[in-house]
Structures are given as structure tokens and as C-alpha cells.
Write a protein that holds these residues in place. Structure first.
Motif, PDB file in Angstrom:
ATOM      1  N   VAL A 188       5.234  12.350   1.426  1.00 19.22           N
ATOM      2  CA  VAL A 188       4.920  12.073  -0.125  1.00 19.22           C
ATOM      3  C   VAL A 188       4.094  13.286  -0.660  1.00 19.22           C
ATOM      4  CG1 VAL A 188       3.499  10.533  -1.636  1.00 19.22           C
ATOM      5  CG2 VAL A 188       4.955   9.611   0.105  1.00 19.22           C
ATOM      6  N   THR A 189       4.456  13.908  -1.533  1.00 16.55           N
ATOM      7  CA  THR A 189       3.655  15.239  -1.999  1.00 16.55           C
ATOM      8  C   THR A 189       2.885  14.749  -3.424  1.00 16.55           C
ATOM      9  OG1 THR A 189       5.515  16.468  -1.105  1.00 16.55           O
ATOM     10  CG2 THR A 189       4.088  17.501  -2.552  1.00 16.55           C
ATOM     11  N   PHE A 190       1.693  15.235  -3.473  1.00 14.18           N
ATOM     12  CA  PHE A 190       0.783  15.046  -4.698  1.00 14.18           C
ATOM     13  C   PHE A 190       0.643  16.288  -5.322  1.00 14.18           C
ATOM     14  CE2 PHE A 190      -0.032  11.133  -2.503  1.00 14.18           C
ATOM     15  CZ  PHE A 190      -0.688  10.393  -3.276  1.00 14.18           C
ATOM     16  N   PRO A 191       0.768  16.613  -6.579  1.00 16.07           N
ATOM     17  CA  PRO A 191       0.609  17.838  -7.226  1.00 16.07           C
ATOM     18  C   PRO A 191      -1.059  18.161  -6.881  1.00 16.07           C
ATOM     19  CG  PRO A 191       0.873  16.295  -8.814  1.00 16.07           C
ATOM     20  CD  PRO A 191       1.163  15.429  -7.670  1.00 16.07           C
ATOM     21  N   GLU A 192      -1.307  19.261  -6.790  1.00 13.81           N
ATOM     22  CA  GLU A 192      -2.778  19.659  -6.717  1.00 13.81           C
ATOM     23  C   GLU A 192      -3.547  19.641  -7.900  1.00 13.81           C
ATOM     24  OE1 GLU A 192      -3.107  23.623  -5.010  1.00 13.81           O
ATOM     25  OE2 GLU A 192      -1.591  23.218  -3.373  1.00 13.81           O
ATOM     26  N   ASN A 193      -2.971  19.899  -8.882  1.00 14.58           N
ATOM     27  CA  ASN A 193      -3.541  19.524 -10.054  1.00 14.58           C
ATOM     28  C   ASN A 193      -3.871  18.468 -10.398  1.00 14.58           C
ATOM     29  OD1 ASN A 193      -1.431  18.337 -10.918  1.00 14.58           O
ATOM     30  ND2 ASN A 193      -0.713  20.093 -12.499  1.00 14.58           N
ATOM     31  N   LEU A 194      -3.508  17.443  -9.803  1.00 11.43           N
ATOM     32  CA  LEU A 194      -4.107  15.995  -9.754  1.00 11.43           C
ATOM     33  C   LEU A 194      -5.405  15.853  -9.440  1.00 11.43           C
ATOM     34  CD1 LEU A 194      -2.536  13.296 -10.890  1.00 11.43           C
ATOM     35  CD2 LEU A 194      -2.036  12.851  -8.499  1.00 11.43           C
ATOM     36  N   ARG A 242       0.782  -1.236  -0.112  1.00 10.65           N
ATOM     37  CA  ARG A 242      -0.026  -0.048   0.083  1.00 10.65           C
ATOM     38  C   ARG A 242       0.956   1.182   0.172  1.00 10.65           C
ATOM     39  NH1 ARG A 242      -5.564  -0.745   2.161  1.00 10.65           N
ATOM     40  NH2 ARG A 242      -5.759  -2.983   2.384  1.00 10.65           N
ATOM     41  N   ALA A 243       1.897   1.358   0.855  1.00 11.06           N
ATOM     42  CA  ALA A 243       2.817   2.260   0.797  1.00 11.06           C
ATOM     43  C   ALA A 243       3.456   2.678  -0.526  1.00 11.06           C
ATOM     44  CB  ALA A 243       3.917   2.195   1.906  1.00 11.06           C
ATOM     45  N   ALA A 244       3.884   1.679  -1.231  1.00  9.02           N
ATOM     46  CA  ALA A 244       4.234   1.732  -2.611  1.00  9.02           C
ATOM     47  C   ALA A 244       3.414   2.319  -3.692  1.00  9.02           C
ATOM     48  CB  ALA A 244       4.952   0.495  -3.140  1.00  9.02           C
ATOM     49  N   ALA A 245       2.129   1.955  -3.461  1.00  5.23           N
ATOM     50  CA  ALA A 245       1.132   2.264  -4.214  1.00  5.23           C
ATOM     51  C   ALA A 245       0.992   3.698  -4.071  1.00  5.23           C
ATOM     52  CB  ALA A 245      -0.133   1.384  -4.119  1.00  5.23           C
ATOM     53  N   ILE A 246       1.025   4.278  -2.788  1.00  2.60           N
ATOM     54  CA  ILE A 246       0.474   5.795  -2.666  1.00  2.60           C
ATOM     55  C   ILE A 246       1.796   6.262  -3.139  1.00  2.60           C
ATOM     56  CG2 ILE A 246       0.524   7.636  -0.715  1.00  2.60           C
ATOM     57  CD1 ILE A 246      -0.586   5.376   1.283  1.00  2.60           C
ATOM     58  N   GLU A 247       3.111   5.849  -2.981  1.00  3.52           N
ATOM     59  CA  GLU A 247       4.179   6.820  -3.731  1.00  3.52           C
ATOM     60  C   GLU A 247       4.085   6.811  -5.209  1.00  3.52           C
ATOM     61  OE1 GLU A 247       8.240   6.619  -2.160  1.00  3.52           O
ATOM     62  OE2 GLU A 247       7.490   4.686  -0.908  1.00  3.52           O
ATOM     63  N   GLU A 248       3.399   5.823  -5.630  1.00  9.33           N
ATOM     64  CA  GLU A 248       3.162   5.627  -7.304  1.00  9.33           C
ATOM     65  C   GLU A 248       2.412   6.634  -7.607  1.00  9.33           C
ATOM     66  OE1 GLU A 248       2.442   1.560  -8.424  1.00  9.33           O
ATOM     67  OE2 GLU A 248       4.281   0.889  -7.697  1.00  9.33           O
ATOM     68  N   TRP A 249       1.167   6.773  -6.996  1.00  7.02           N
ATOM     69  CA  TRP A 249       0.109   7.726  -7.341  1.00  7.02           C
ATOM     70  C   TRP A 249       0.583   8.899  -7.380  1.00  7.02           C
ATOM     71  CZ3 TRP A 249      -3.641   5.577  -3.085  1.00  7.02           C
ATOM     72  CH2 TRP A 249      -3.900   4.150  -3.391  1.00  7.02           C
ATOM     73  N   SER A 250       1.623   9.525  -6.338  1.00  4.05           N
ATOM     74  CA  SER A 250       2.117  10.881  -6.515  1.00  4.05           C
ATOM     75  C   SER A 250       2.657  11.117  -7.513  1.00  4.05           C
ATOM     76  CB  SER A 250       2.994  10.966  -5.104  1.00  4.05           C
ATOM     77  OG  SER A 250       4.005  10.287  -5.129  1.00  4.05           O
ATOM     78  N   GLU A 251       3.275  10.345  -8.343  1.00  2.00           N
ATOM     79  CA  GLU A 251       4.058  10.320  -9.683  1.00  2.00           C
ATOM     80  C   GLU A 251       3.303  10.546 -10.671  1.00  2.00           C
ATOM     81  OE1 GLU A 251       6.937   7.733  -9.289  1.00  2.00           O
ATOM     82  OE2 GLU A 251       7.925   8.224  -7.262  1.00  2.00           O
ATOM     83  N   LEU A 252       1.814  10.199 -10.789  1.00  2.00           N
ATOM     84  CA  LEU A 252       1.169  10.433 -11.907  1.00  2.00           C
ATOM     85  C   LEU A 252       0.839  11.670 -12.377  1.00  2.00           C
ATOM     86  CD1 LEU A 252      -1.370   7.567 -10.960  1.00  2.00           C
ATOM     87  CD2 LEU A 252       0.398   7.135 -12.273  1.00  2.00           C
ATOM     88  N   GLU A 253       0.641  11.882 -13.560  1.00  2.00           N
ATOM     89  CA  GLU A 253       0.406  13.250 -14.183  1.00  2.00           C
ATOM     90  C   GLU A 253      -1.068  13.347 -14.501  1.00  2.00           C
ATOM     91  OE1 GLU A 253       2.895  12.942 -17.776  1.00  2.00           O
ATOM     92  OE2 GLU A 253       4.663  12.817 -16.441  1.00  2.00           O
ATOM     93  N   SER A 254      -1.954  12.512 -14.383  1.00  2.00           N
ATOM     94  CA  SER A 254      -3.277  13.104 -14.658  1.00  2.00           C
ATOM     95  C   SER A 254      -4.366  12.479 -13.787  1.00  2.00           C
ATOM     96  CB  SER A 254      -3.507  12.557 -16.198  1.00  2.00           C
ATOM     97  OG  SER A 254      -3.571  11.336 -16.253  1.00  2.00           O
ATOM     98  N   THR A 255      -5.679  12.878 -13.986  1.00  2.00           N
ATOM     99  CA  THR A 255      -6.509  12.476 -13.032  1.00  2.00           C
ATOM    100  C   THR A 255      -7.062  11.234 -13.454  1.00  2.00           C
ATOM    101  OG1 THR A 255      -7.335  14.942 -12.371  1.00  2.00           O
ATOM    102  CG2 THR A 255      -8.864  12.845 -11.858  1.00  2.00           C
ATOM    103  N   ASP A 256      -7.151  11.030 -14.751  1.00  2.00           N
ATOM    104  CA  ASP A 256      -7.473   9.516 -15.336  1.00  2.00           C
ATOM    105  C   ASP A 256      -6.659   8.485 -14.965  1.00  2.00           C
ATOM    106  OD1 ASP A 256      -9.575  10.769 -16.697  1.00  2.00           O
ATOM    107  OD2 ASP A 256      -8.334  11.072 -18.620  1.00  2.00           O
ATOM    108  N   ASP A 257      -5.282   8.791 -14.639  1.00  2.00           N
ATOM    109  CA  ASP A 257      -4.266   8.015 -14.416  1.00  2.00           C
ATOM    110  C   ASP A 257      -4.591   7.455 -13.032  1.00  2.00           C
ATOM    111  OD1 ASP A 257      -3.214   7.806 -16.946  1.00  2.00           O
ATOM    112  OD2 ASP A 257      -1.424   9.350 -16.444  1.00  2.00           O
ATOM    113  N   LEU A 258      -4.889   8.352 -12.253  1.00  2.00           N
ATOM    114  CA  LEU A 258      -5.015   8.190 -10.475  1.00  2.00           C
ATOM    115  C   LEU A 258      -6.323   7.303 -10.762  1.00  2.00           C
ATOM    116  CD1 LEU A 258      -4.218   8.650  -7.963  1.00  2.00           C
ATOM    117  CD2 LEU A 258      -5.622  10.975  -7.795  1.00  2.00           C
ATOM    118  N   LEU A 259      -7.305   7.648 -11.168  1.00  2.00           N
ATOM    119  CA  LEU A 259      -8.577   6.718 -11.109  1.00  2.00           C
ATOM    120  C   LEU A 259      -8.396   5.540 -11.635  1.00  2.00           C
ATOM    121  CD1 LEU A 259     -11.239   9.595 -11.955  1.00  2.00           C
ATOM    122  CD2 LEU A 259     -10.696   8.655  -9.600  1.00  2.00           C
TER     123      LEU A 259
END
Length: 618
Positions: free
Chosen positions: A589-595, A529-546
Motif C-alpha cells: 500500500v503506497t501513501f502519497p508523501e504530500n498527505l 483494519r487492513a481495509a481502513a489502511i488501504e482507504e487512507w492511502s487513497e485520501l487526498e488531504s491531511t484533513d481527510d486523513l485525520l
């Protein structure tokens, strides 16, 4: 025993209610509550002394027993309840370990179902016994789990203390039982009370081991009392299994050591190993009874594991080795009251090893604790421990109990040596009474740090009991209101990802990730789960996150509660770095706000937090 429990509940309930009716100053900023606590302790100890005198003289026996139950439960209630009277939080507040314990009680207050404290759709890994009972009590009284924690913890310790007293009364003289039960109670209050569900077992372990030795010792074979002891020992181990796994392990190990010793004695007496068969039968019976009781809370977890549930990494609950776990504890050489009592106990245990069944039982318990410590230190070479440092309180209880017996025996010998001089007896009684008072009144100071945290942490009402400005937890109520209005349904219908897991201790949302891996369910795959959270923070779009959320093997978050940072939304997570001490490394872990800048998410700023909810159907 039922009558004793009722008395303890009434005394603790009335006491805690009365304490809460007065506006007391905070313990960490005034000596008033310490003074009042000392007076109450003096009265309770005086009442206990009176009951011992009456029982010793066989006068008003029934009334003396009731007095001993009321006085002992009153001593427990005053010692913990009065210093905490001005706060709604228990020892250590809502910080670190107490956070996940409060979360568990909140979970089982919300529902009687055996569910994990944090993760959705998962049976609990930590034994739910103490928390389930507390949750049902809180639910019955209409209290939130976090608010019920303090009164329930104190009342359960009062009940356990009088149950131990009743059990001791079946094993030794009634007056001696009061003395020994009081000694063990004050020791547990001083050194074990921050962990109340474990302290309950610690209060019972000494009489339970004496009972176990009576069950396994060949001298008790073939008697009703012997088989009653078998059943009693099995029930104790079963209850320990439903309350605290580590203490179960130690108690079961001690009973096993006793069984080996009893078998050797039987073989020596009879000449063949066949003579040891009754010991084996009793030991197996104890184990069977314990296993049946343990399944009450362990069955859901075991069925999940047997059904192929993930135990990725097998958890890291035993990945902790503080300095106290890296050497053998030798309290008998400490210059203190407890050190003197333990020294007295050590002399008595060795001196009476061949002539006293109580000394044999308690001595085998002490030996088992030291063997556990050695095994735990040896296990470090294999990358693990047996958490032996948490058994120090058990060692102190066993030695303190033996010390109480030792004090009585040594006093008798000194009295006989002085030709029963009444002045000598009075001096010995005075020394014992003053020692008990000195130790009891020092307990709030021993627990000073834990009490202070209870006053400085922000409670579920968003307040600090010391009247200073509250922390970020004061925004939790607004966060809860935001989540409920935007997500709908009940709180336990939703999974929330947040690093502020104290929110989940106050409100029964399920969490996507636990506080640390050491408290996480092995079925949950904390590292994954921790690894997944880190991967989400590196995604570039909302579609990728969902898309990533929709492909998860676990329930995806319905909401995320971030902290607002200069570079985006942040989560402060943790990873296991054992064998280092401290054993936890925090990282952000930092998520971009535009995500989350998308109609499928709703963003609400609440103080330093950003609450992000996913739209239904998105």
C-alpha cells in the motif's frame, strides 16, 4: 520436584553464562561449536548412564537422582545453548513465527498485565503462561524481552525435562524413568524446540497421559493414587491451557478417549452403565480442575467476548494446511534412528496392549493423534483445519517414549533367550548407548536451518551474529529514539502503524496492525483494519486523513513507520489466501508523501524508513 527444578535452573544458568563468556565462531561458518557440543553431550549422556546404573543397583540413590537431574538439564543446555552461543537470538531468530513470540515476551517484560502482544486495550488471545513467566524473569534480571528469549527458552526446556523425569519416577522404576525421560527430551529438542512454549508441554504429555489412564482406568478406582492422578491430570491440562491451546486440545481429546475406553471397560466388567459412573465423576473432576487453572490466563479474553467484544471473522489461526498436514505421518517406516525407534514402539504398543497399562496409555495417545489428523483433514471441506501438522512432534514423543520401553522389554527377552549371557547384555547396552549418542549429536544438524537464521537475523542491538552487514533492523534503535523524543511518555503509551513489525518485537510499542491475520487477536478485526489502511492511502488531504483516524472504532496510530519508495511511503501488508499454500499473500500500500506534508505531522527520515509522528492534540 522443587529440588529438581532448582538443579535444572542452576545447571542451565551456569552453562549459558559460561557459553556467553567465550568468543565462539558462528555455527553456520565453523564446525567448532558442533564439536564442543558433541563432547558436552557425550559427558551428559555418560552421566545419565552412570545414574541409571546406580539407580538400577540401588546404590547412592539420592546422589544418583541429583546426578540424573543435573545431567539431563545439562544435555538440554549443551544441545541448544552451545550451537547458539555466539548469537543473542534463539532458534529461527526473529523471523516469521518467532517474531510474534518475541513480541509477546517483550510485551510481558514491559508489564505484568495480561495485554495483547500487539493491540492496545485488548486482552491476549494466545495463552500467556510461558510468556508471562519469562517476562517476569526478564524484568527481574533487567533484560529486554528479546534478549531474554534465548536463555529463558533453553532454561525452561531444561526445567521441563527434569520435571518430566521426576513425574516418570513416580510412575515407573527410577532407572527406567531416567532412560525414558532422556529419550523424550532428545526427541523434543530435535523436533519441537523452535516452539519452546509448546515443547515444554510436549515434554510432559507422555507421563501425563500415563497418569490420566491411572486416574480413569477402573482398576485404579477408590485408591488414593487414583485420585491423586485425577488432580495431577487436571493440573496438567490446566497448565497446557495456559501455555499452548493446540496441545491442550489434543491432550483433552486423548483424556476423553481414555474416559470412553475406561467407561466401556467398567461397563463390560460390571454389566451395566451404572458401573461406569465413577469414571464419569473422575473425568468431570479433571475437567473442572483444568478449567479453573485455565481461567488464570483465559478469563480476560472470555470476559471481553462475553461483554460483546468484536470477533469479526473469528480469526484465521487455523487457516494453514502444509503438505505434512494433508497425509498421515508414519515415522515408523522412515529409514532413520527415530524411524527404527518408532517401529519398535509400534510393535510393542500392539503386542502389550492387553497387558501393560503404560502401553495402553501411550497407545490411546497415539490413536488420539491419528484421529486428530483425520478430523483435521476432514475439516478442510468446511474451510478450516485443526492444525494437525503441529502434532507430529507429539506423535514422535509418544512413539519415542514407547520405543524406550520397548527397547528395555525386547532387551530383557533377548537376554532371557540367551540364558542371561553377559556378553549379550553388554552388546544391548552398547547398542542403546551408541544409538542415543548418534541421535543426540545429530540434533544441531536437524536444527541447522533454525540455527542459521539465528545468526543471519539482525538482533535488537542492530548486529548480526555472523559478523556480516546487518539488515534494516539496525535502524530500529534510531527509530525508537525518534519516536520517544517526538511522542514523549512511555513506549506502551503509543500505537505505531508499521509493516516492519519486528520493531515491535524489540520495543514494546503497540501496533495498529499485526504481522498476519493468523497471529492477530480475533477481537482486533484484522480485515477491517487492513481495509481502513488501504482507504487512507487513497485520501487526498491531511484533513481527510485525520478525520478518518478520529472516527475509528480503534485507537488511531500516534506514528507510522513507512518504507520509502519511489512513488511515496509504502507499507507491505498481508492477507489470508487459504486454502492456498502458502496461505499468505503480501501486497504493498503506497501513501502519497504530500498527505503528511502538514504542521500536524513530523517526518523524519531514518535510513530506508520514514518515521511520521502526529503532533499532540492534532
Amino acid at each position: 520436584m522443587v529440588a529438581a527444578v532448582v538443579v535444572a535452573i542452576v545447571v542451565s544458568g551456569v552453562g549459558l553464562f559460561a557459553f556467553a563468556r567465550v568468543q565462539w565462531p558462528a555455527f553456520n561458518s565453523s564446525n567448532v561449536t558442533q564439536a564442543v557440543t558433541t563432547v558436552m553431550q557425550f559427558v551428559a549422556l555418560a552421566a545419565l548412564g552412570c545414574s541409571i546404573y546406580l539407580l538400577r543397583r540401588r546404590k547412592w540413590v539420592t546422589g544418583a537422582r541429583v546426578l540424573s537431574w543435573a545431567a539431563l538439564s545439562g544435555l538440554v543446555t549443551a544441545t541448544l545453548g552451545m550451537p547458539l552461543a555466539a548469537t543473542k537470538l534463539y532458534l529461527h531468530g526473529i523471523s516469521v513465527d518467532q517474531e510474534f513470540r518475541t513480541q509477546f515476551l517483550t510485551r510481558l517484560t514491559d508489564s505484568a498485565a495480561l495485554r495483547d502482544m500487539n493491540y492496545a486495550d485488548m486482552p491476549p488471545f494466545y495463552p500467556a503462561g510461558w510468556f508471562w513467566v519469562g517476562g517476569r524473569v526478564a524484568n527481574l534480571l533487567g533484560m529486554d524481552g528479546w534478549e531474554a528469549f534465548k536463555p529463558y527458552a533453553i532454561a525452561s526446556l531444561a526445567v521441563a525435562a527434569v520435571v518430566a523425569l521426576v513425574l516418570w519416577s513416580e510412575l515407573v522404576r527410577s532407572d527406567l524413568a531416567v532412560l525414558v525421560a532422556t529419550a523424550s527430551a532428545v526427541i523434543v529438542l530435535a523436533y519441537g524446540s523452535p516452539e519452546p512454549y509448546g515443547a515444554v508441554i510436549a515434554l510432559l504429555i507422555a507421563p501425563a497421559l500415563v497418569l490420566a489412564w491411572g486416574a480413569l482406568n477402573p482398576a485404579g478406582s477408590g485408591t488414593r493414587q487414583g485420585w491423586g492422578a485425577v488432580v495431577g491430570t487436571g493440573l496438567f491440562l490446566g497448565v497446557a491451557a495456559t501455555f499452548y491451546t493446540l496441545y491442550l486440545g489434543l491432550a483433552a481429546f486423548a483424556v476423553t478417549v481414555m474416559a470412553v475406553a475406561a467407561a466401556l471397560l467398567a461397563k463390560r466388567a460390571g454389566g451395566t452403565w451404572r458401573d461406569a459412573a465413577p469414571v464419569l465423576v473422575r473425568f468431570v473432576t479433571i475437567a473442572a480442575i483444568a478449567a479453573i487453572v485455565a481461567l488464570i490466563v483465559w478469563a480476560p479474553f472470555l470476559l471481553e467476548v462475553l461483554g460483546g467484544g468484536s470477533t469479526a471473522g473469528s480469526g484465521s489461526a487455523t487457516h494453514y494446511l502444509p503438505d505434512t498436514g494433508a497425509s498421515l505421518p508414519l515415522p515408523m517406516f522412515h529409514l532413520s534412528l527415530i524411524g527404527l525407534l518408532c517401529l519398535l514402539a509400534s510393535v510393542w504398543l500392539i503386542g502389550r496392549a492387553t497387558s501393560s497399562r503404560r502401553a495402553q496409555a501411550l497407545g490411546l495417545g497415539v490413536v488420539s493423534v491419528y484421529l486428530w489428523f483425520l478430523a483435521s483433514m476432514a475439516f478442510t471441506a468446511m474451510g478450516n483445519t485443526l492444525l494437525a501438522f503441529r502434532l507430529e512432534v507429539i506423535l514422535l514423543v509418544l512413539l519415542g517414549t514407547a520405543g524406550a520401553f520397548a527397547f528395555v522389554d525386547f532387551s530383557r527377552w533377548i537376554s532371557l533367550a540367551s540364558s542371561d549371557n553377559p556378553n549379550v547384555r553388554r552388546v544391548l547396552v552398547a547398542v542403546g548407548a551408541l544409538g542415543a549418542l548418534a541421535f543426540a549429536q545429530s540434533i544441531p544438524q536437524v536444527l541447522a536451518n533454525e540455527i542459521t537464521v539465528a545468526y543471519t537475523d539482525t538482533d535488537g542491538n542492530g548486529e548480526r551474529a555472523d559478523q556480516r552487514p546487518p539488515g534494516a533492523a539496525s535502524y530500529y534503535a534510531e527509530i525508537d529514539e525518534t519516536l520517544r523524543s517526538q511522542l514523549g511518555g512511555e513506549r506502551d503509551d503509543h500505537v505505531v502503524l508499521t509493516a516492519d513489525t519486528a520493531l515491535l518485537a524489540y520495543y514494546p510499542y503497540f501496533g495498529f496492525q499485526a504481522l498476519t491475520s493468523h497471529y492477530a487477536n480475533p477481537l482486533a478485526d484484522f480485515a477491517g483494519r487492513a481495509a481502513a489502511i488501504e482507504e487512507w492511502s487513497e485520501l487526498e488531504s491531511t484533513d481527510d486523513l485525520l478525520a478518518a483516524w478520529d472516527s475509528l472504532q480503534w485507537r488511531a496510530p500516534d506514528a507510522v513507520v513507512f518504507r520509502q519508495g519511489a512513488e511515496g511511503y509504502t507499507l507491505r501488508l498481508a492477507e489470508d489466501v487459504y486454502p492456498n499454500d502458502p496461505n499468505v499473500r503480501r501486497y504493498t500500500v503506497t501513501f502519497p508523501e504530500n498527505l503528511f506534508d502538514d504542521p500536524r505531522f513530523t517526518i523524519t527520515e531514518v535510513g530506508p524508513f520514514a518515521v511520521v509522528t502526529r503532533a499532540e492534540g492534532a
